[in-house]
Write an enzyme that holds these catalytic residues in place. Structure first.
Site, PDB file in Angstrom:
ATOM      1  N   GLU A   8      14.335   3.774  -2.007  1.00 21.25           N
ATOM      2  CA  GLU A   8      14.144   2.395  -2.479  1.00 21.25           C
ATOM      3  C   GLU A   8      14.520   2.195  -3.946  1.00 21.25           C
ATOM      4  O   GLU A   8      14.904   1.102  -4.352  1.00 21.25           O
ATOM      5  CB  GLU A   8      12.703   1.941  -2.260  1.00 21.25           C
ATOM      6  N   PHE A  55      -3.467   1.562   5.852  1.00 20.87           N
ATOM      7  CA  PHE A  55      -2.294   2.439   5.836  1.00 20.87           C
ATOM      8  C   PHE A  55      -1.146   1.747   5.086  1.00 20.87           C
ATOM      9  O   PHE A  55      -0.818   0.601   5.372  1.00 20.87           O
ATOM     10  CB  PHE A  55      -1.867   2.758   7.277  1.00 20.87           C
ATOM     11  N   GLN A  56      -0.569   2.453   4.131  1.00 25.40           N
ATOM     12  CA  GLN A  56       0.538   1.954   3.301  1.00 25.40           C
ATOM     13  C   GLN A  56       0.199   0.679   2.550  1.00 25.40           C
ATOM     14  O   GLN A  56       1.056  -0.174   2.328  1.00 25.40           O
ATOM     15  CB  GLN A  56       1.809   1.785   4.137  1.00 25.40           C
ATOM     16  N   LYS A  81       2.388  -8.677   6.581  1.00 24.31           N
ATOM     17  CA  LYS A  81       3.054  -8.597   7.882  1.00 24.31           C
ATOM     18  C   LYS A  81       2.693  -9.778   8.784  1.00 24.31           C
ATOM     19  O   LYS A  81       3.557 -10.333   9.470  1.00 24.31           O
ATOM     20  CB  LYS A  81       2.676  -7.277   8.561  1.00 24.31           C
ATOM     21  N   MET A  99      21.238  15.458 -23.780  1.00 24.04           N
ATOM     22  CA  MET A  99      20.621  14.675 -24.850  1.00 24.04           C
ATOM     23  C   MET A  99      19.307  15.317 -25.289  1.00 24.04           C
ATOM     24  O   MET A  99      18.969  15.301 -26.476  1.00 24.04           O
ATOM     25  CB  MET A  99      20.404  13.230 -24.388  1.00 24.04           C
TER      26      MET A  99
END
Ligand SMILES: Cc1ncc(C[n+]2csc(CCOP(=O)(O)OP(=O)(O)O)c2C)c(N)n1
Lengths: 166, 568
Positions: B50, B112-113, B162, B478
């Site tokens: 993502e 959940f999630q 949802k 760097m």
């Protein structure tokens, strides 16, 4: 310098945490913060007491203005204004202290709003400094509990914070 | 007709003429994916992580003037996206992120999630919304696009539970939205404009300093015309490169930590500094006290009032959209009898040309080992300066900025504000999709590329012929440079051990890989890679591991405290 900043914001869930988050994320100091709905149910009014240099206060008002849900911002301390805070103090009030407590409450124009055999609950409003003075004037060892609302502020006369027409 | 929340969300994207959505599916967005599946107007690009979805949407937005769109699921989908969102936020990139959320009745139950998406993203979005009623989806998405694009742009997130994506309602897309508490100022105060022009024309040592605001506001044309009319020197931040043609003689190079001596010295020593869509960032002006030790007047154009006098006190603020303000300033200048007194600023130009004479970007070429600067110079030549160049973060990023000369805006795509390693490759995907057929190069390091290397798979699936130019110095270069200069050569964890064979890796993903070890091979390799118009070519350039980026203004120092290669 101590500043008292008033703002109007959308009365929406989450708006308060945006303001609080802004202060913590940018390291600004909050001495007190109060918020409640206004006569227009879509708007809440918040009063924040903060400290900082002129530059910091300028950034604070700009950053507050940048929040999408903030409608209007005013630094009340830039002009004439009135500031009030409400305090509830529960004290031990027995024997000689009972009369003394009543006397001090009268002097500070407070009210005793709850009484028991052993305690008084005193209500006091005024500027923060007046509330501080009261706490210093009474015998500290007798204080059982204090609750303060934090300052609310309003401009004097024609200084009005309201939704501007654009 | 009644539509589900998911269908409405996709209809809204169609209305906004969204070409691509970069995303990754999951439980909370299944209905939205279903709605995507049932149409073919909005194309979905399936990334492999993502973070990459958001960077790709970001690259798409930066290389066009459109809003980038990403779609992620709840919980880990969102937390993976946060780095991308913060990257876009720091560089003010217009973006809409749609995230799924657990059903409303589960919110707060540690479902959940479930994560508090609005809470987690609050400090790194311009604004965010949790949609609690299907009737609000259309107007919320409309607002999200409006907020993302207007004023100071930025990412806006819309969190859709949802059950809301399944619920049905009557659909109508609002034609316009207004938000009473949001009224960005776009036109500058006319009196301030006059004052600014007067100051500029009176200046003996004027300097124009431009930033990402020029790019975001599509003001390159106006800027170029104004700078030429005024005849003043012009510099740019890392974010503004391409806003003014770099090959023009009035351009004195990039300023800041790795800016040219002439750009930094002129910015420090000017008497009037005209900041155009730039924000006096610490990597640009260095130490504020040191910066303020030279008296000068400052004029500042910015659309965000909070950017004015944030780090540096400004004398003439011009709050407004850069393109608008510059257009008005041009009109004022053209109508005015008062013009630049070329003779008065001649000694200033002479001084600047002396600084220029120090040739601060010079490096020592080698026949043995590939110098990274040389690779970028050749890249510039072979692409005739016309490529889109994305970058990651580190030495390679600075060399790309220093040695590729951008004459056009929206060609240089990098994470300036957040400095996000892993940005380059996914951003290049967004750029390539926005500009099919155009040469797109991702200049990266062997450290950075490994942060989003899984996207080579996305590039295969969607036939994105990006040219990956890995300046492989076997170090987190760097970091190693700072350790060499400021930490007594103690190279703590900056050596990249156990590197993969990038050629084989590229091949495993179905691409072409080339390893280049000698300076004499650089040019041919680049030519061959760019000739392969349909292939992604991963070029593993084995570069000098000891090379450092110069000039350098060490962190916390002032612009005139420049370290040059010969000082070390
Ligand atoms: C996500 C992330 N983690 C850590 C850093 C700190 N950092 C900045 S530059 C750098 C080294 C980058 O190494 P490489 O990609 O190999 O590029 P080089 O400097 O060698 O060109 C690191 C670790 C960062 N910018 N981003």
């Amino acid at each position: 310098m101590r500043h008292i900043v008033s703002l109007l914001m959308e009365n929406e869930a989450g708006a308060l945490s945006r303001v609080a988050g802004l202060f913590s994320a940018r390291g600004y100091n909050i001495e007190s913060l109060t918020v409640a709905p206004t006569e227009d149910e879509t708007l809440s009014r918040m009063t924040i007491v903060t400290r900082g240099s002129e530059e910091v206060i300028e950034q604070i008002t700009k950053q507050l203005n940048k929040l999408i849900e903030v409608v209007e911002v005013m630094d009340l301390s830039e002009g004439e204004h009135i500031e009030r805070e409400l305090m509830l103090v529960k004290v031990r009030a027995e024997g000689a202290a009972r009369d003394e407590m009543k006397r001090m409450t009268d002097i500070f124009r407070g009210r005793i709003i709850d009484v028991s055999d052993r305690t008084y609950t005193i209500e006091l409003t005024g500027a923060g400094t007046k509330l501080d003075s009261f706490l210093q004037a009474i015998d500290r060892t007798l204080i059982l509990e204090t609750v303060r609302t934090g300052a609310s502020g309003i401009g004097r006369g024609d200084r009005i914070l309201k939704l501007q027409d654009r | 007709m009644e539509l589900t929340g998911a269908e409405i969300a996709i209809r809204c994207l169609q209305e906004e003429e969204v070409e691509y959505v970069f995303g990754y599916p999951g439980g909370a967005v299944l209905f939205i994916y279903d709605a995507l599946f049932n149409q073919d107007k909005v194309k979905h690009i399936l990334v492999r992580h993502e973070q990459a979805a958001v960077h790709a949407a970001d690259g798409y937005a930066r290389s066009t003037d459109k809003v980038g769109v990403a779609l992620v699921t709840s919980g880990p989908g969102v937390t993976n996206a946060v780095t991308g969102i913060a990257t876009a936020y720091m560089d003010s990139i217009p973006m809409v992120v749609i995230s799924g959320q657990v059903p409303t009745s589960y919110i707060g139950e540690d479902a959940f999630q479930e994560v508090d998406t609005v809470g987690i993203t609050r400090p790194c979005v311009k604004h965010n919304f949790l949609v609690k009623d299907v009737k609000d989806i259309a107007v919320t998405i409309k607002k999200a696009f409006y907020l993302a694009k207007s004023g100071r742009p930025g990412p806006v997130l819309v969190d859709i539970p949802k059950d809301i994506s399944l619920a049905k309602t009557e659909y109508e897309y609002p034609r316009s939205v207004s938000i009473r508490s949001y009224n960005p100022i776009v036109k500058a105060d006319p009196a301030a404009l006059k004052q600014a022009l007067h100051l500029l024309l009176e200046a003996k040592r004027p300097m124009i300093y431009t930033g990402g605001g020029v790019i975001l506001s599509d003001a390159a044309k106006q800027l170029t015309e104004l700078v030429r009319l005024l005849g003043f020197p012009c510099t740019s931040t890392l974010m503004g490169l391409g806003g003014y043609p770099e090959t023009d003689k009035q351009f004195v190079g990039m300023l800041g930590m790795h800016g040219t001596v002439e750009a930094n010295m002129a910015t420090q020593n000017c008497d009037v500094l005209f900041a155009v869509g730039a924000r006096f960032d610490d990597r640009v002006i260095g130490n504020v006290k040191h910066f303020n030790s030279v008296p000068r007047k400052i004029i500042h154009i910015d659309i965000d009032p909070a950017s004015i006098s944030k780090r540096v006190q400004v004398d003439v603020p011009l709050v407004g959209d850069v393109a608008n303000v510059l257009t008005e300033m041009l009109a004022l200048l053209k109508a005015s009898k008062h013009k630049t007194d070329t003779a008065a600023i001649a000694p200033w130009w002479k001084q600047i040309n002396e600084w220029r004479g120090r040739n601060s970007l010079i490096y020592t070429q080698s026949t043995e080992v590939i110098k990274p600067q040389y690779v970028v110079e050749k890249l510039y030549e072979i692409t005739r300066g016309e490529a889109f160049v994305t970058s990651d973060v580190g030495q390679h990023q600075m060399w790309a900025a220093q040695y590729y000369k951008f004459d056009q805006p929206r060609r240089w795509i990098n994470s300036g504000g957040l400095g996000t390693m892993g940005f380059g490759l996914p951003a290049a995907m967004g750029v390539q999709l926005a500009h099919p057929g155009a040469p797109v190069a991702c200049v990266t390091g062997e450290g950075s590329i490994q942060m989003c290397i899984q996207e080579l798979s996305t590039c295969k699936q969607f036939h994105l012929p990006i040219k990956v130019i890995a300046l492989n110095n076997r170090y987190l270069g760097m970091v190693r440079q700072w350790q060499e200069f400021f930490h007594g050569n103690r190279y703590a964890e900056s050596y990249m051990d156990a590197l993969p064979d990038f050629v084989k890796l590229a091949e495993a993903y179905g691409h072409v890989g080339i390893k280049i070890e000698k300076p004499s091979e650089v040019e041919d390799a680049l030519k061959e890679a760019f000739a392969r118009k349909d292939d992604l070519v991963f070029m593993d350039f084995r570069t000098d591991p000891t090379e450092n980026v110069f000039p350098m203004v060490p962190g916390g120092k002032g612009l005139s405290d420049v370290l040059m290669a010969e000082d070390i």
